[in-house]
Design a protein around this motif. Structure first.
Motif, short mmCIF file in Angstrom:
data_model
loop_
_atom_site.label_atom_id
_atom_site.label_comp_id
_atom_site.label_asym_id
_atom_site.label_seq_id
_atom_site.Cartn_x
_atom_site.Cartn_y
_atom_site.Cartn_z
N ILE A 113 1.38 -11.06 -1.11
CA ILE A 113 2.47 -10.45 -0.33
C ILE A 113 3.79 -11.17 -0.61
O ILE A 113 4.86 -10.57 -0.56
CB ILE A 113 2.16 -10.42 1.19
CG1 ILE A 113 3.12 -9.47 1.93
CG2 ILE A 113 2.25 -11.79 1.81
CD1 ILE A 113 2.89 -8.04 1.65
N ASP A 151 10.53 -0.31 1.37
CA ASP A 151 9.41 -1.04 1.97
C ASP A 151 9.83 -2.37 2.59
O ASP A 151 8.98 -3.18 2.94
CB ASP A 151 8.34 -1.32 0.90
CG ASP A 151 7.73 -0.05 0.34
OD1 ASP A 151 7.68 0.96 1.09
OD2 ASP A 151 7.32 -0.06 -0.83
N THR A 198 4.55 -10.19 5.54
CA THR A 198 4.76 -11.56 5.07
C THR A 198 4.76 -12.53 6.25
O THR A 198 4.07 -13.56 6.21
CB THR A 198 6.09 -11.68 4.29
OG1 THR A 198 6.07 -10.76 3.20
CG2 THR A 198 6.29 -13.09 3.77
N GLN A 211 5.32 -9.54 -3.53
CA GLN A 211 5.91 -8.26 -3.11
C GLN A 211 7.22 -8.52 -2.37
O GLN A 211 8.20 -7.81 -2.57
CB GLN A 211 4.95 -7.50 -2.22
CG GLN A 211 3.74 -6.95 -2.93
CD GLN A 211 2.79 -6.25 -1.96
OE1 GLN A 211 2.96 -6.31 -0.74
NE2 GLN A 211 1.76 -5.61 -2.51
N VAL A 268 7.04 -4.90 4.31
CA VAL A 268 6.68 -6.09 3.53
C VAL A 268 7.12 -7.36 4.28
O VAL A 268 6.37 -8.35 4.31
CB VAL A 268 7.28 -6.03 2.11
CG1 VAL A 268 7.11 -7.35 1.37
CG2 VAL A 268 6.65 -4.90 1.32
#
Length: 147
Positions: free
Chosen positions: A52, A68, A76, A55, A72
């Protein structure tokens, strides 16, 4: 010849010191807690957080404008909280801090044996360094040093 003998004596003493550090309770505790991190549950949390985090770094480049971003960021924070609450990770971090404190104390003792003006970066803002100028010479001389 005398300088060579003195150098050899210092090397012997440094070997003794390093052996004592390697056999210290703090180091043994650190190694044990580091090995305890290898359990399946903790490793899966670490891997999920690493994934993550990648990302998040990708999404962070665009900031709020990435579609996102909110999801995200939320994931996180959630996975980071899980890592922070993991008992194995918390125990490892404590053991790591204890071992670092031991190393910091030794560094300060060695530096102060040479001179009270040697600054030793401990990385711990709460660690009291016995020095005439604890804030550094950039303080303008308010501590009594000759800035």
């Amino acid at each position: 010849m005398f300088a060579t003998m003195e150098s050899l004596a210092l090397l012997d003493l440094s070997d003794e010191l390093s052996a004592m550090i390697l056999e210290s309770e703090e180091r043994h505790n650190y190694i044990a807690k580091k090995q305890a991190l290898q359990n399946i549950e903790t490793q899966s949390k670490i891997k999920a957080f690493a994934k993550i985090k990648e990302q998040f770094e990708e999404v962070e480049r665009f900031g709020r404008y990435h579609p996102d971003y909110k999801e995200v960021t939320r994931k996180t924070r959630h996975l980071k909280r899980e890592l922070d609450m993991d008992a194995s990770i918390a125990a490892f971090r404590q053991a790591e801090m204890d071992f670092q404190s031991l190393l910091d104390e030794i560094s300060i003792m060695l530096a102060s044996a040479v001179s009270s003006h040697i600054k030793v970066p401990t990385g711990n803002p709460f660690f009291e360094q016995k020095s005439a100028c604890s804030s550094g010479c950039g303080s303008g001389g308010g501590c009594g040093c000759s800035a």
